[in-house]
Design an enzyme around this catalytic site. Sequence first.
Site, PDB file in Angstrom:
ATOM      1  N   PRO A 153       0.874  -1.241   0.007  1.00 48.65           N
ATOM      2  CA  PRO A 153       0.076   0.200   0.211  1.00 48.65           C
ATOM      3  C   PRO A 153       0.760   1.323   0.113  1.00 48.65           C
ATOM      4  O   PRO A 153       0.417   2.387  -0.553  1.00 48.65           O
ATOM      5  CB  PRO A 153      -0.933  -0.088   1.378  1.00 48.65           C
ATOM      6  CG  PRO A 153      -0.793  -1.628   1.778  1.00 48.65           C
ATOM      7  CD  PRO A 153       0.689  -1.959   1.224  1.00 48.65           C
ATOM      8  N   GLU A 167       1.866  -7.618   8.251  1.00 49.85           N
ATOM      9  CA  GLU A 167       1.942  -6.148   8.248  1.00 49.85           C
ATOM     10  C   GLU A 167       3.066  -5.811   7.292  1.00 49.85           C
ATOM     11  O   GLU A 167       3.394  -4.728   7.210  1.00 49.85           O
ATOM     12  CB  GLU A 167       2.338  -5.868   9.712  1.00 49.85           C
ATOM     13  CG  GLU A 167       1.252  -6.037  10.829  1.00 49.85           C
ATOM     14  CD  GLU A 167      -0.076  -5.285  10.258  1.00 49.85           C
ATOM     15  OE1 GLU A 167      -1.006  -6.200  10.440  1.00 49.85           O
ATOM     16  OE2 GLU A 167      -0.309  -4.324   9.768  1.00 49.85           O
ATOM     17  N   ASP A 215      -6.403   0.527 -25.303  1.00 53.30           N
ATOM     18  CA  ASP A 215      -6.503   0.230 -23.905  1.00 53.30           C
ATOM     19  C   ASP A 215      -7.068   1.807 -23.201  1.00 53.30           C
ATOM     20  O   ASP A 215      -6.400   2.507 -23.647  1.00 53.30           O
ATOM     21  CB  ASP A 215      -5.511  -0.457 -22.910  1.00 53.30           C
ATOM     22  CG  ASP A 215      -5.497  -1.773 -23.205  1.00 53.30           C
ATOM     23  OD1 ASP A 215      -6.399  -2.253 -23.636  1.00 53.30           O
ATOM     24  OD2 ASP A 215      -4.232  -2.287 -22.851  1.00 53.30           O
TER      25      ASP A 215
END
Length: 245
Positions: A90, A117, A174
């Site tokens: 992330p 984590e 695309d």
Amino acid sequence: MRIDVVTIFPGYLAPLDEALVGRARRAGLLDVRVHDLRRWASGVHKAVDDAPYGGGPGMLMTAPVWGAALDEVTASGDDDAVPRLLVPTPAGAPLTQRRAAGWASEPWLVLACGRYEGIDARVLDDARRRMPVEEVSLGDYVLAGGEVAALVVVEAVSRLVPGVLGNPASAELDSFAEGTAGLLEAPAYTRPERWRDLDVPEVLRGGNHAVVDRWRRDRSLERTAAVRPDLLDALVARHGAAAFD
Ligand SMILES: Nc1nc2cc(Br)ccc2s1
């Protein structure tokens, strides 16, 4: 292209035996290898995690296990080949079509799938001493691990590897691709001409390619303005008003 994926859940990568990527592997266009990180763990429990220094919730994946795994995997290339290490997290830079296209030109990628984590930061610090390392995010949300993100990266990259897509022109049109000038792709239609009470737009049923191209461009601009105005801002910043020609 060779792609290695290191994970404690090899079964999560089973979809890479299917469909486009599976066909490309069987055709010899992709050499995808999935490795169980626990191969490099020791002890009866094959532990791969431990508590984080400084406290905090959850566990971290340990450096010695990842170090041993990456040492062996990244040393197994031809001659002195060095892979690019991609780490889904992330905290990474966003995955974009442009980044995927760049990686599709690489001879060898290694993906490290974190769990818990995440991975002890020293693993990436150490790897950076021997190879390019990039952290990549799929968006502003947190998964339970990097495996799903790895599937996304492998598919986004693989479809851009020459020969993998039956019709390379598909990739050029695309969303976000150069062929659509970084815009979202226009709505698309196929037979039947009429379905329930909905018709295919008349302009697409004609044969005038210039008119069709203009229509698609206009629908792309409309869709992008409605859904992703940030992409329009970037386009205008790059091309000025000519962006809308
Ligand atoms: N969006 C993402 N969440 C996660 C969580 C872990 Br744990 C590892 C990688 C990723 S990428």
